[in-house]
Design an enzyme around this catalytic site. Sequence first.
Site, PDB file in Angstrom:
ATOM      1  CE  LYS A  22      -7.479  -2.935   7.103  1.00 10.44           C
ATOM      2  NZ  LYS A  22      -7.267  -0.877   6.708  1.00 10.44           N
TER       3      LYS A  22
ATOM      4  CG  ASP B  94      -7.585   2.372   0.905  1.00 14.90           C
ATOM      5  OD1 ASP B  94      -9.129   2.650   1.128  1.00 14.90           O
ATOM      6  OD2 ASP B  94      -7.174   1.962   1.754  1.00 14.90           O
TER       7      ASP B  94
ATOM      8  CE  LYS C 266      -4.406  -0.534   0.629  1.00 12.14           C
ATOM      9  NZ  LYS C 266      -5.864  -0.893   1.348  1.00 12.14           N
TER      10      LYS C 266
ATOM     11  CD  GLU D 135      -9.013  -0.899   0.922  1.00 12.59           C
ATOM     12  OE1 GLU D 135      -7.791  -1.656  -0.027  1.00 12.59           O
ATOM     13  OE2 GLU D 135      -8.923  -0.997   2.067  1.00 12.59           O
TER      14      GLU D 135
ATOM     15  CB  SER E  46      -1.025   0.218   1.158  1.00 13.40           C
ATOM     16  OG  SER E  46      -1.549   0.885   1.670  1.00 13.40           O
TER      17      SER E  46
ATOM     18  CG  ASP F 279     -10.456  -1.181   5.326  1.00  9.91           C
ATOM     19  OD1 ASP F 279     -10.772  -1.635   6.468  1.00  9.91           O
ATOM     20  OD2 ASP F 279      -9.013  -0.808   5.048  1.00  9.91           O
TER      21      ASP F 279
ATOM     22  N   GLY G  72      -4.338  -4.286   6.227  1.00 11.10           N
ATOM     23  CA  GLY G  72      -3.011  -3.866   7.792  1.00 11.10           C
ATOM     24  C   GLY G  72      -3.463  -2.746   8.278  1.00 11.10           C
TER      25      GLY G  72
ATOM     26  CE  LYS H  15      -3.851   3.657   2.537  1.00 16.86           C
ATOM     27  NZ  LYS H  15      -5.761   3.568   2.850  1.00 16.86           N
TER      28      LYS H  15
HETATM   29  O1  SMG Z   1      -0.334  -2.360   7.088  1.00 14.01           O
HETATM   30  O2  SMG Z   1       0.326  -1.972   4.893  1.00 14.01           O
HETATM   31  C1  SMG Z   1      -0.290  -1.701   5.928  1.00 14.01           C
HETATM   32  C2  SMG Z   1      -1.198  -0.425   5.591  1.00 14.01           C
HETATM   33  C3  SMG Z   1      -2.193  -0.876   4.524  1.00 14.01           C
HETATM   34  O3  SMG Z   1      -3.538   0.939   3.499  1.00 14.01           O
HETATM   35  C4  SMG Z   1      -3.500   0.219   4.264  1.00 14.01           C
HETATM   36  N1  SMG Z   1      -4.359  -0.037   5.824  1.00 14.01           N
HETATM   37  O4  SMG Z   1      -7.330   1.627   4.760  1.00 14.01           O
HETATM   38  O5  SMG Z   1      -6.883  -0.306   4.300  1.00 14.01           O
HETATM   39  C5  SMG Z   1      -6.272   1.249   5.034  1.00 14.01           C
HETATM   40  C6  SMG Z   1      -5.037   0.914   5.575  1.00 14.01           C
HETATM   41  C7  SMG Z   1      -5.462   1.797   6.332  1.00 14.01           C
HETATM   42  C8  SMG Z   1      -4.791   2.550   8.352  1.00 14.01           C
HETATM   43  S1  SMG Z   1      -4.025   4.223   7.211  1.00 14.01           S
HETATM   44  C9  SMG Z   1      -2.931   4.743   8.872  1.00 14.01           C
HETATM   45 MG    MG Z   2      -8.503   0.567   3.350  1.00 13.56          MG
END
Ligand code: SMG
Ligand code: MG
Length: 390
Positions: free
Chosen positions: A281, A207, A180, A232, A154, A257, A309, A182
């Site tokens: 999760k 995402d 992925k 996402e 991510s 999510d 994650g 953001k």
């Molecule tokens: O653990 O590699 C990881 C992060 C994966 O993008 C990730 N998590 O919305 O899926 C999500 C985000 C939430 C955490 S953002 C601080």
């Molecule tokens: Mg997410």
Amino acid sequence: MVDGPNIADGHSRLNSADPVTIEKVGMRLVRLPLKEAFETSFGSINTRLIFLVSVEAGGFTGWGEVVAAEEPRYSYETVGTTYHVTRDYLAQALMAEPVTGLTDLSARFVPFKGHKMAKAGLELAYQDLSAQMEGRSLAELIGGSRERVPVGVSLGIQATLDALLDRVDRYLALGYQRIKLKIKPGWDLEIVEEVRRRHPTILLSVDANSAYTLEDLDHLKALDDFGLLMIEQPLDHDDLLDHARLQLELKTPICLDESLTNLRRAEQALNLGSCRLINIKIGRVGGYSQALAIHDLCYQRGIPVWCGGMLESGIGRAHNLALASLPGFTLPGDISASSRYFDRDVIVPEVMVAPDGTVEVPRGRGLGFEVDVGYIERRTEMAEQIVRTG
Ligand code: SMG
Ligand code: MG
């Protein structure tokens, strides 16, 4: 209909052989520096305050991780709220009577509304303890079958497009099977277009962490041009209905999510057509009991799932590996190498991604990693123990 996982296994997944009296609950706040800042649509962090919980019984210590962030931006829970709820309610409920299994444990937490991440932390620790007591790995305990799991990375919002493109190249070279990105308004169509132009065939997803509304419908529809694996959580963190409306208009599968906080919500989302894929999760849904149930539901319905994650330390990451070894986890998870975030992890050995973009599911007892208590102690900002009385 696809056959479900071996339901005969349900007994060992959810019930331990003998009731276990938990003697002690440990709580620790451990701050780990991140190698680089991680930015999402809701903000940026450069250290991760990790809330580790442990449960002790019969000379064994089980470890869990509470995945809440310091600020209530991903969801309403924070390190502070989870600490309070764990200490003042959940730990007492856990120690009140011997625990006969995961079903018993999660039922004791039901009277306390919400606070899923806090509940999950203790469920994780309890599962690690149970696995150790039975001399099995966590994956075996929950019926996981995969020896290796496919993983993706991510990538947070970057200062420049070049910085993002560098990272895409770096993680592809390391073998990660899915990228992925953001996204947020102003950091979406152009960057996705450019990454796709350079890498026409990779598994690519985005995402938004709830950064859009239905007013952005036409804008979001433009994402359909890029052959994304999924979008996402584009809309509100607790929404199902607007997502169902949006999914009708999009070719790209929506993956929920934040909105899926338990089995019932997952089932409603599938029935409403709010998503075509699900990210599980353990923390968000309140622990293994709900995560396993959501997995089973999706497996039976042929809905692909993947393991999300929360920038976990190795302890949470080890639990994620166990979860992702279940048969329904067919898409690459957000389970990166420890070194993607941290110079040093709290487990030994650290989690490593092989050049084929997979991570080995540990087969040793419990977590299957050694917990580096010395390093944890050096990084601890606050610690407390609750001892069973009576
Ligand atoms: O653990 O590699 C990881 C992060 C994966 O993008 C990730 N998590 O919305 O899926 C999500 C985000 C939430 C955490 S953002 C601080
Ligand atoms: Mg997410």
